[in-house]
Scaffold this motif. Structure first.
Motif, short mmCIF file in Angstrom:
data_model
loop_
_atom_site.label_atom_id
_atom_site.label_comp_id
_atom_site.label_asym_id
_atom_site.label_seq_id
_atom_site.Cartn_x
_atom_site.Cartn_y
_atom_site.Cartn_z
N SER A 291 0.82 -1.21 0.00
CA SER A 291 0.00 0.00 0.00
C SER A 291 0.86 1.27 0.00
O SER A 291 2.08 1.22 0.16
CB SER A 291 -0.93 0.01 1.22
OG SER A 291 -0.26 0.50 2.36
N ASP A 292 0.19 2.42 -0.14
CA ASP A 292 0.91 3.70 -0.11
C ASP A 292 0.66 4.46 1.19
O ASP A 292 0.94 5.65 1.27
CB ASP A 292 0.53 4.56 -1.31
CG ASP A 292 -0.94 4.99 -1.31
OD1 ASP A 292 -1.70 4.56 -0.41
OD2 ASP A 292 -1.34 5.74 -2.23
N VAL A 293 0.17 3.78 2.24
CA VAL A 293 0.02 4.44 3.53
C VAL A 293 1.41 4.72 4.08
O VAL A 293 2.38 4.05 3.73
CB VAL A 293 -0.83 3.61 4.51
CG1 VAL A 293 -2.24 3.41 3.99
CG2 VAL A 293 -0.18 2.26 4.78
N PRO A 294 1.57 5.71 4.97
CA PRO A 294 2.91 6.09 5.46
C PRO A 294 3.72 4.94 6.04
O PRO A 294 4.93 4.84 5.80
CB PRO A 294 2.60 7.15 6.51
CG PRO A 294 1.34 7.80 6.02
CD PRO A 294 0.53 6.67 5.44
N CYS A 295 3.08 4.04 6.80
CA CYS A 295 3.84 2.95 7.43
C CYS A 295 4.41 1.98 6.40
O CYS A 295 5.36 1.25 6.70
CB CYS A 295 2.99 2.22 8.45
SG CYS A 295 1.60 1.27 7.77
N ASP A 296 3.84 1.96 5.19
CA ASP A 296 4.31 1.06 4.14
C ASP A 296 5.17 1.76 3.11
O ASP A 296 5.49 1.20 2.05
CB ASP A 296 3.11 0.40 3.44
CG ASP A 296 2.38 -0.58 4.35
OD1 ASP A 296 2.98 -1.04 5.34
OD2 ASP A 296 1.20 -0.88 4.07
N THR A 297 5.56 3.00 3.42
CA THR A 297 6.37 3.80 2.51
C THR A 297 7.76 3.97 3.09
O THR A 297 7.93 4.40 4.23
CB THR A 297 5.72 5.18 2.29
OG1 THR A 297 4.39 5.00 1.78
CG2 THR A 297 6.53 6.01 1.31
N GLY A 298 8.77 3.61 2.31
CA GLY A 298 10.15 3.62 2.80
C GLY A 298 10.79 4.99 2.85
O GLY A 298 10.24 5.99 2.37
N SER A 299 11.99 5.04 3.39
CA SER A 299 12.76 6.27 3.53
C SER A 299 13.53 6.57 2.24
O SER A 299 13.81 5.68 1.44
CB SER A 299 13.75 6.14 4.70
OG SER A 299 13.07 5.88 5.91
N ASN B 229 10.49 4.79 -3.29
CA ASN B 229 9.48 4.94 -2.25
C ASN B 229 8.39 5.95 -2.62
O ASN B 229 7.65 6.43 -1.75
CB ASN B 229 10.15 5.38 -0.94
CG ASN B 229 10.99 6.65 -1.09
OD1 ASN B 229 11.35 7.02 -2.21
ND2 ASN B 229 11.32 7.29 0.01
N ASN B 230 8.24 6.23 -3.90
CA ASN B 230 7.22 7.18 -4.33
C ASN B 230 5.85 6.54 -4.52
O ASN B 230 4.84 7.23 -4.68
CB ASN B 230 7.63 7.86 -5.65
CG ASN B 230 8.74 8.87 -5.44
OD1 ASN B 230 9.00 9.29 -4.32
ND2 ASN B 230 9.41 9.25 -6.52
N LYS B 231 5.80 5.21 -4.57
CA LYS B 231 4.54 4.47 -4.74
C LYS B 231 3.81 4.87 -6.02
O LYS B 231 2.59 5.04 -6.05
CB LYS B 231 3.63 4.69 -3.52
CG LYS B 231 4.22 4.14 -2.22
CD LYS B 231 4.37 2.63 -2.24
CE LYS B 231 4.82 2.10 -0.89
NZ LYS B 231 4.85 0.63 -0.84
N THR B 232 4.61 5.04 -7.08
CA THR B 232 4.05 5.30 -8.40
C THR B 232 4.73 4.36 -9.39
O THR B 232 5.72 3.70 -9.06
CB THR B 232 4.29 6.75 -8.84
OG1 THR B 232 5.70 7.02 -8.84
CG2 THR B 232 3.59 7.73 -7.92
N GLY B 233 4.20 4.28 -10.62
CA GLY B 233 4.82 3.45 -11.63
C GLY B 233 4.90 2.00 -11.21
O GLY B 233 3.89 1.39 -10.84
N GLN B 234 6.10 1.43 -11.24
CA GLN B 234 6.27 0.02 -10.89
C GLN B 234 5.96 -0.27 -9.42
O GLN B 234 5.74 -1.43 -9.05
CB GLN B 234 7.69 -0.44 -11.21
CG GLN B 234 8.77 0.15 -10.32
CD GLN B 234 10.16 -0.13 -10.81
OE1 GLN B 234 10.79 0.70 -11.46
NE2 GLN B 234 10.65 -1.33 -10.55
N TYR B 235 5.92 0.77 -8.58
CA TYR B 235 5.63 0.59 -7.15
C TYR B 235 4.24 1.11 -6.77
O TYR B 235 3.95 1.30 -5.59
CB TYR B 235 6.70 1.28 -6.31
CG TYR B 235 8.10 0.80 -6.65
CD1 TYR B 235 8.45 -0.54 -6.53
CD2 TYR B 235 9.05 1.69 -7.13
CE1 TYR B 235 9.71 -0.99 -6.87
CE2 TYR B 235 10.33 1.25 -7.46
CZ TYR B 235 10.65 -0.08 -7.33
OH TYR B 235 11.91 -0.53 -7.67
N ALA B 236 3.40 1.34 -7.76
CA ALA B 236 2.06 1.85 -7.51
C ALA B 236 1.24 0.83 -6.71
O ALA B 236 1.45 -0.39 -6.82
CB ALA B 236 1.36 2.15 -8.82
#
Length: 276
Positions: free
Chosen positions: A91-99, A125-132
């Motif tokens: 997911s793209d919630v803060p806890c699942d978003t890396g540094s 860690n942008n949660k877009t494209g391949q990491y969406a």
């Protein structure tokens, strides 16, 4: 011969204590999480066979890997933990978003930790494209990770990752809604082998432009966790995938923040990976 893969869910993180803590960015482990790592290190029976340890670049997975598999690093002095952006959480919630990469590298270097972050690039860690946070993107990066691991020369490899992503990575959706968004408890480990069958479609029946690199849990691993017989076959997993993702939606665990807020995620506490 392709390697054996030991898949591990991270130890308890601060975000696991309550749904409200999901707003914490890239949280660390709790005291209980650190103790879970110590216990896993003591009970894991394959330290002497493992030749490579990898992990998602989030802090809870990094520290789970370093603490739980310290015997591997001690026995192999030149071994470093390889961070794989493709196995980050869904997911793209803060806890699942890396540094950010520079922040992560500085932390590892200042602590003198044996970590190889070469593959952690800007934008991971942008949660877009391949990491969406979409099923299509997650399935693709899970497949990319499997193919990367299958091509490795090591005979036994550890992958420390996340409860939700593990279902995409292993393509094993049995009991995927047993807990909140996963069928894995903290620091649970399961052992997988690459299937000799070559699949050119995914669990939704979509054609692939490459081999799927399908993995299957070993009988010994299933017995270790109280399961009888072999894992559900691929046709069964197609049905379980559909039911599993629908079950997560029912739990209010949509992959994007916007969808989760619209679904009004229920509050609750998690203990040892179990939402109470």
């Amino acid at each position: 011969m392709p390697p054996i893969i030991h898949c591990v869910r991270h130890a308890q993180g601060v975000h696991n204590l309550s749904t409200a803590n999901h707003v914490i960015h890239d949280p660390l482990l709790t005291d209980l999480g650190n103790e879970q790592c110590r216990q896993l290190s003591e009970k894991f029976p394959f330290h002497d066979k493992v030749e490579l340890v990898t992990a998602s670049p989030l802090r809870r997975t990094i520290y789970t890997a370093l603490q739980s598999f310290m015997p591997v690093f001690e026995a192999r002095k030149d071994t470093k933990l390889i961070l794989l952006p493709d196995v980050q959480e869904t997911s793209d919630v803060p806890c699942d978003t890396g540094s950010d990469p520079d922040v992560l590298r500085k932390e590892m270097e200042e602590k003198g930790l044996p970590v190889d972050s070469t593959l952690v690039h800007e934008g991971w860690n942008n949660k877009t494209g391949q990491y969406a946070p979409t099923h299509a993107a997650i399935k693709k990066r899970a497949r990319d990770a499997r193919r990367w691991l299958k091509a490795r020369p090591e005979k036994e490899i550890i992958v420390v990752t996340h409860g939700g992503f593990l279902h995409y990575f292993t393509e094993d959706w049995e009991d995927s809604s047993q807990y909140q968004g996963t069928g894995w408890v903290n620091t649970e480990y399961r052992t997988y082998e690459f299937s000799p069958e070559i699949h050119k479609t995914d669990l939704e029946g979509r054609e692939l432009d490459c081999e799927n690199a399908t993995m299957v849990e070993t009988i010994g691993s299933r017995e270790r966790r109280g399961k009888e017989g072999p894992a559900p076959d691929r046709e069964a997993q197609k049905f379980l995938y559909k039911m599993g993702t629908q079950g997560w939606d029912g739990q209010g665990l949509q992959l994007s923040t916007a969808e989760r807020e619209a679904a009004k995620v229920p509050e609750g506490n998690e203990v040892d990976g179990v939402r109470m």
